[in-house]
Design an enzyme around this catalytic site. Structure first.
Site, PDB file in Angstrom:
ATOM      1  N   GLN A   1      -2.937   2.487   9.929  1.00 56.92           N
ATOM      2  CA  GLN A   1      -1.614   2.616   9.293  1.00 56.92           C
ATOM      3  C   GLN A   1      -0.671   3.470  10.143  1.00 56.92           C
ATOM      4  O   GLN A   1       0.542   3.288  10.093  1.00 56.92           O
ATOM      5  CB  GLN A   1      -1.754   3.239   7.894  1.00 56.92           C
ATOM      6  CG  GLN A   1      -2.379   2.327   6.848  1.00 56.92           C
ATOM      7  CD  GLN A   1      -3.868   2.549   6.730  1.00 56.92           C
ATOM      8  OE1 GLN A   1      -4.535   2.894   7.711  1.00 56.92           O
ATOM      9  NE2 GLN A   1      -4.418   2.348   5.543  1.00 56.92           N
TER      10      GLN A   1
ATOM     11  N   ALA B   1       0.924   5.170  -2.116  1.00 57.04           N
ATOM     12  CA  ALA B   1       0.897   5.455  -3.552  1.00 57.04           C
ATOM     13  C   ALA B   1       2.178   5.039  -4.302  1.00 57.04           C
ATOM     14  O   ALA B   1       2.108   4.284  -5.277  1.00 57.04           O
ATOM     15  CB  ALA B   1       0.564   6.931  -3.767  1.00 57.04           C
TER      16      ALA B   1
ATOM     17  N   ASN C   1      -5.809  12.245  -0.025  1.00 56.03           N
ATOM     18  CA  ASN C   1      -4.969  11.467   0.898  1.00 56.03           C
ATOM     19  C   ASN C   1      -5.884  10.740   1.884  1.00 56.03           C
ATOM     20  O   ASN C   1      -7.118  10.906   1.847  1.00 56.03           O
ATOM     21  CB  ASN C   1      -3.963  12.371   1.625  1.00 56.03           C
ATOM     22  CG  ASN C   1      -2.885  11.568   2.349  1.00 56.03           C
ATOM     23  OD1 ASN C   1      -2.283  10.658   1.757  1.00 56.03           O
ATOM     24  ND2 ASN C   1      -2.661  11.841   3.615  1.00 56.03           N
ATOM     25  N   LYS C   2      -5.298   9.937   2.732  1.00 54.22           N
ATOM     26  CA  LYS C   2      -6.044   9.106   3.681  1.00 54.22           C
ATOM     27  C   LYS C   2      -7.137   9.887   4.399  1.00 54.22           C
ATOM     28  O   LYS C   2      -6.919  11.021   4.827  1.00 54.22           O
ATOM     29  CB  LYS C   2      -5.049   8.522   4.695  1.00 54.22           C
ATOM     30  CG  LYS C   2      -5.641   7.655   5.772  1.00 54.22           C
ATOM     31  CD  LYS C   2      -6.465   6.504   5.230  1.00 54.22           C
ATOM     32  CE  LYS C   2      -5.718   5.612   4.279  1.00 54.22           C
ATOM     33  NZ  LYS C   2      -6.599   4.663   3.554  1.00 54.22           N
TER      34      LYS C   2
ATOM     35  N   ASP D   1      -2.127  10.656  -2.275  1.00 57.70           N
ATOM     36  CA  ASP D   1      -2.418   9.595  -3.241  1.00 57.70           C
ATOM     37  C   ASP D   1      -2.571  10.147  -4.642  1.00 57.70           C
ATOM     38  O   ASP D   1      -2.366   9.440  -5.635  1.00 57.70           O
ATOM     39  CB  ASP D   1      -3.665   8.823  -2.814  1.00 57.70           C
ATOM     40  CG  ASP D   1      -3.304   7.921  -1.649  1.00 57.70           C
ATOM     41  OD1 ASP D   1      -3.317   8.406  -0.503  1.00 57.70           O
ATOM     42  OD2 ASP D   1      -2.941   6.755  -1.906  1.00 57.70           O
TER      43      ASP D   1
ATOM     44  N   ARG E   1       0.847  -1.197   0.000  1.00 59.43           N
ATOM     45  CA  ARG E   1       0.000   0.000   0.000  1.00 59.43           C
ATOM     46  C   ARG E   1       0.880   1.244   0.000  1.00 59.43           C
ATOM     47  O   ARG E   1       2.087   1.147   0.141  1.00 59.43           O
ATOM     48  CB  ARG E   1      -0.927  -0.014   1.231  1.00 59.43           C
ATOM     49  CG  ARG E   1      -0.154  -0.352   2.505  1.00 59.43           C
ATOM     50  CD  ARG E   1      -0.648   0.285   3.731  1.00 59.43           C
ATOM     51  NE  ARG E   1      -0.592   1.727   3.674  1.00 59.43           N
ATOM     52  CZ  ARG E   1       0.538   2.448   3.835  1.00 59.43           C
ATOM     53  NH1 ARG E   1       1.712   1.882   4.057  1.00 59.43           N
ATOM     54  NH2 ARG E   1       0.499   3.764   3.764  1.00 59.43           N
TER      55      ARG E   1
HETATM   56  O1  MRU Z   1      -4.880   3.183   2.028  1.00 58.30           O
HETATM   57  P1  MRU Z   1      -3.401   3.427   2.048  1.00 58.30           P
HETATM   58  O2  MRU Z   1      -2.739   2.928   3.275  1.00 58.30           O
HETATM   59  O3  MRU Z   1      -2.736   2.938   0.777  1.00 58.30           O
HETATM   60  O4  MRU Z   1      -3.273   5.014   2.065  1.00 58.30           O
HETATM   61  C1  MRU Z   1      -1.999   5.571   1.997  1.00 58.30           C
HETATM   62  C2  MRU Z   1      -1.982   7.053   2.107  1.00 58.30           C
HETATM   63  O5  MRU Z   1      -3.001   7.702   2.208  1.00 58.30           O
HETATM   64  C3  MRU Z   1      -0.630   7.709   1.999  1.00 58.30           C
HETATM   65  O6  MRU Z   1      -0.619   8.912   2.723  1.00 58.30           O
HETATM   66  C4  MRU Z   1      -0.313   8.021   0.530  1.00 58.30           C
HETATM   67  O7  MRU Z   1      -0.491   6.886  -0.277  1.00 58.30           O
HETATM   68  C5  MRU Z   1       1.070   8.532   0.376  1.00 58.30           C
HETATM   69  S1  MRU Z   1       2.298   7.274   0.686  1.00 58.30           S
HETATM   70  C6  MRU Z   1       3.814   7.994   0.406  1.00 58.30           C
END
Ligand code: MRU
Length: 342
Positions: free
Chosen positions: A192, A50, A243-244, A233, A48
Site C-alpha cells: 500500500q 478504515a 494499524n497496518k 484502523d 480499503r
Molecule cells: O489493509 P488496509 O490497506 O485496509 O490497511 C489500512 C491501514 O492500516 C490504514 O493505516 C488505516 O486503515 C487508516 S486509513 C486512513
C-alpha cells in the site's frame, strides 16, 4: 488544495470505487450493485482504509436494500447480507460502526442514503481538520524549517473521503512549505505504501522516498526523520492503536530515538467499546500474499505463512493522537476514554 480523487462515490444506482489493486499502473473504477460484489471488493482490498471502508459499508446498506427489492429477499436474507457486509473485514472499526449508524434507519431508503452521504461529508471535513491540527502541533513542537516525515501503509485520499488522515497532515505541511521529504514504507505484503501512498504523493508533487519496511527502524534511529505519522484502523479506549502490520516496529524505533510517533484518525475510528488493544481482532490473511511475489513462489512449497494484516501499538508508544476534534498526548496519559462523543 484541490483534491479530485474519490475512493468511493454513490452513483445514484450503486457504489463506484477505485480498484486499488490496479494502482499505480491503472486507474480503474468498479461499479458495484450487489452485496456479494461489495464484500469481495472489500476482502481483496479494492476498497480499503478504515474511513473509506466505513463509507463503503454505509452505502453498502443502500446497495443491499435495493438488491433485496430487485430480488425479492425476505427480511432475514437482507439482515444476513448486511451482517456479511459489516463483518467483511474485522479490524477497522469504521466498517461496522458506519453500518450500525445507518441500518437502524431501514426501511426508509432515502434516510439510509442521506445518513451514508453524511458520514462521507463528515469524514471529508475531518480530514481537513486533522491536517490543520496535526500540522499546527508539529510546527509548534519541532524547530526545523522543513520536516522529514516517515509514514507506513496508506492513510491518504484513497483510504478516506478527502485528502487523508496521516497524508492529510503531510499535504498540509507541504502546502505550508514546511515539508522536506516523506519516507514511504513499501508496506509488505500488499505494498500500500509503494503502490498507493507513493502514487498520491507523486500526483501531488510531494518529495518522497520509498523504502523497504526493514529500513524503517534504521531511518528513524539514524536521525533521518523528525516524526512518524500513521493512520489507525481502531483506537481503543486506553489509547492502544491497531494499524497496518509493521506500525509497532516503527513506534518502538521512535521511542528509542525520541522521535514523535503521531497517529492521525477521525473520531469514528475511536472505539470506546474496546477497552484495550488486547481485545482487537487482528485480521489474518492468505498465505499467498506473503509466499508469492510478483507471481512467483518465493518460499518452498512446504512453507506456510504468518500473515497478520495489522498489529497493536501500545498507548505508551503513541506520542499523540490527532483527530478532527483534539490532539491527545496519549503516551503522557491523555487517553480517549471519557471524552469521546460519538
Ligand atoms: O489493509 P488496509 O490497506 O485496509 O490497511 C489500512 C491501514 O492500516 C490504514 O493505516 C488505516 O486503515 C487508516 S486509513 C486512513
Amino acid at each position: 488544495m484541490a483534491q479530485q480523487l474519490q475512493a468511493v462515490v454513490w452513483t445514484g444506482t450503486g457504489v463506484r470505487v477505485i480498484d486499488q489493486t490496479r494502482l499505480p499502473g491503472q486507474l480503474v473504477y468498479l461499479d458495484i450493485d450487489t452485496v456479494d460484489e461489495l464484500v469481495a471488493a472489500i476482502r481483496r482490498l479494492s476498497v480499503r482504509g478504515a474511513p473509506a471502508l466505513g463509507v463503503a459499508g454505509a452505502l453498502g446498506v443502500v446497495v443491499a436494500m435495493r438488491q433485496a427489492d430487485r430480488e425479492g429477499w425476505s427480511a432475514g436474507e437482507l439482515a444476513r447480507a448486511i451482517d456479511r457486509l459489516r463483518g467483511a473485514r474485522p479490524t477497522a472499526v469504521n466498517l461496522a460502526w458506519a453500518v450500525d449508524q445507518v441500518a437502524p434507519l431501514m426501511p426508509d431508503g432515502a434516510a439510509v442514503l442521506a445518513a451514508a452521504l453524511r458520514i462521507q461529508e463528515q469524514d471529508a471535513a475531518a480530514n481537513r481538520a486533522i491536517g490543520r491540527l496535526g500540522a499546527d502541533w508539529l510546527q509548534a513542537r519541532l524547530r526545523r524549517p522543513a520536516l522529514r516525515v516517515l509514514t507506513h501503509c496508506n492513510a491518504g485520499a484513497l483510504a478516506t473521503s478527502a485528502w487523508g488522515t496521516a497524508l492529510g497532515i503531510v499535504r498540509e505541511l507541504h502546502e505550508r512549505t514546511v515539508l522536506e521529504v516523506v519516507y514511504v514504507d513499501e508496506t509488505r505484503p500488499l505494498l500500500q505504501g509503494a503502490r498507493l501512498t507513493a502514487w498520491e504523493l507523486a500526483q501531488a508533487g510531494i518529495p518522497h522516498l520509498v523504502q523497504v519496511d526493514a529500513a524503517a527502524a534504521g531511518t528513524v534511529v539514524g536521525g533521518l526523520v523528525d516524526v512518524a505519522i500513521v493512520g489507525a484502523d481502531r483506537v481503543a479506549a486506553n489509547g492502544d492503536i491497531a494499524n497496518k502490520v509493521g506500525t509497532l516496529g516503527i513506534a518502538l524505533a521512535c521511542q528509542y530515538a525520541q522521535v514523535p510517533f503521531l497517529v492521525a484518525a477521525p473520531e469514528s475510528t475511536v472505539d470506546l467499546g474496546t477497552a484495550s488493544g488486547a481485545s482487537i481482532r487482528i485480521e489474518m490473511r492468505d498465505d499467498e500474499e506473503v509466499l508469492v511475489v510478483a507471481g512467483q513462489r518465493s518460499a518452498p512449497a512446504e512453507s506456510r505463512a504468518h500473515n497478520p494484516a495489522f498489529d497493536i501499538t501500545p498507548a505508551r508508544l503513541v506520542t499523540a493522537l490527532v483527530t478532527e476534534q483534539r490532539v491527545l498526548a496519549i503516551a503522557a496519559g491523555q487517553v480517549p476514554a471519557g471524552t469521546n462523543t460519538r
